[in-house]
Design a protein around this motif. Structure first.
Motif, short mmCIF file in Angstrom:
data_model
loop_
_atom_site.label_atom_id
_atom_site.label_comp_id
_atom_site.label_asym_id
_atom_site.label_seq_id
_atom_site.Cartn_x
_atom_site.Cartn_y
_atom_site.Cartn_z
N GLU A 3 -4.02 -33.31 17.25
CA GLU A 3 -3.54 -32.88 18.80
C GLU A 3 -3.00 -34.12 18.95
O GLU A 3 -3.41 -35.13 19.28
N LEU A 4 -1.62 -33.77 19.04
CA LEU A 4 -0.74 -35.08 19.36
C LEU A 4 -0.22 -34.75 20.97
O LEU A 4 0.60 -33.85 21.36
N LEU A 30 -6.80 -42.20 19.34
CA LEU A 30 -6.05 -43.24 19.01
C LEU A 30 -4.75 -42.97 19.60
O LEU A 30 -4.15 -42.16 20.05
N ILE A 31 -4.42 -44.39 20.19
CA ILE A 31 -2.89 -44.38 20.68
C ILE A 31 -2.15 -45.32 19.80
O ILE A 31 -2.50 -46.28 19.54
N LEU A 32 -0.99 -44.74 19.35
CA LEU A 32 -0.19 -45.60 18.54
C LEU A 32 0.84 -46.31 19.21
O LEU A 32 1.72 -46.10 20.01
N GLN A 93 0.27 -43.71 9.55
CA GLN A 93 -0.99 -44.30 10.46
C GLN A 93 -1.91 -43.24 10.85
O GLN A 93 -3.18 -43.33 10.73
N MET A 94 -1.63 -41.96 10.68
CA MET A 94 -2.68 -40.89 10.75
C MET A 94 -3.65 -40.86 9.75
O MET A 94 -4.67 -40.45 9.81
N GLY A 102 -8.05 -35.36 14.73
CA GLY A 102 -8.62 -35.84 16.00
C GLY A 102 -7.21 -35.83 17.07
O GLY A 102 -6.25 -35.07 16.80
N LYS A 103 -7.49 -36.47 18.19
CA LYS A 103 -6.44 -36.60 19.27
C LYS A 103 -5.64 -37.88 19.22
O LYS A 103 -6.22 -39.05 19.32
#
Length: 251
Positions: A3-4, A30-32, A93-94, A102-103
């Motif tokens: 879920e982006l 997670l925040i990239l 990264q994902m 995940g989110k």
């Protein structure tokens, strides 16, 4: 399933975040955070400061090196290749940080709808076979911040607005029939190519931030001031994000 969330964060001021944006950041696993080289470390630090101001839960942050765009050759081809490389970086990264889904959240300057490519890059992930759901959280745009800072309306009374880029203004001049023109992504001073000087300009850089810079006036007077200020500010800060609005004077 990933879920982006593409979250508009305004122009760098944490006060620009909506409650919806803050909630989406806290809901993310997670925040990239992209790194764009040491000379733009302030941009990474700004994103971190926004996260520090907003996050209250267990949201993780991960930094990654953003690919650079080839400055040579055909512009559109170079941008498409760059977007492919960014999509690959996101995928990596994902795979590392969210191997079971995940989110995921990405923080977008301004709003994802306006001269930003995260939506197009996200579509590459879907076309590549990734099971992904994308949502957009709107943010304050640099245009809104500019007009607010100068205390002006975006449009003339019952009149249209044209939005373009510095590259297109430099290549094609003032668009035919335009009265109010907003120019974004101008690495130089494309307005210097305009022969018609009966124009008023409102310019702003670092909008909404402590080092906000504003210049306005007739283009013949304000233009040279902006041309002097841009390289000086870029040298001082290591980067610059600016936008300007021009309006032809009418009776």
């Amino acid at each position: 399933m990933i879920e982006l969330s593409l979250i508009g964060i305004g122009t760098g001021n944490p006060d620009h975040l909506t409650r919806q944006a803050a909630r989406a950041m806290n809901e993310a696993d997670l925040i990239l955070l992209p790194r764009k080289g040491s000379y733009k470390s302030d941009l990474l630090d700004l994103r971190k400061s926004i996260c520090d101001a907003v996050l209250t839960g267990q949201t993780r942050m991960a930094e990654f090196d953003l690919p650079t765009r080839d400055s040579g050759g055909d512009y559109v081809d170079a941008v498409n290749a760059w977007h492919d490389a960014i999509a690959d970086a996101w995928m990596h990264q994902m795979a590392v940080h969210l191997p079971h889904g995940g989110k995921l959240a990405l923080l977008v300057w301004g709003d994802p709808s306006l001269y930003d490519s995260t939506l197009r890059i996200a579509e590459r992930l879907r076309l590549g076979g990734l099971e992904i759901a994308v949502r957009v959280v709107p943010g304050i745009t640099s245009i809104q911040a500019l007009t607010a800072a100068h205390g002006i309306p975006l449009n003339g009374l019952a009149r249209p607005v044209t939005i373009t880029t510095g590259r297109l203004l430099r290549a094609h001049g003032w668009p035919e029939g335009a009265e109010t023109l907003v120019v974004m992504l101008d690495q130089g001073c494309a307005f210097e190519a305009l022969a018609d000087r009966d124009i008023h300009i409102w310019w702003g850089a670092y909008l909404g931030m402590a080092n906000e810079a504003l210049i306005s006036g007739p283009l013949s007077e304000a233009g040279p001031m902006i041309a002097e200020a841009k390289p000086r500010l870029r040298q001082q800060n290591g980067w610059i994000m600016d936008v300007y609005l021009m309006r032809r004077q009418t009776a």
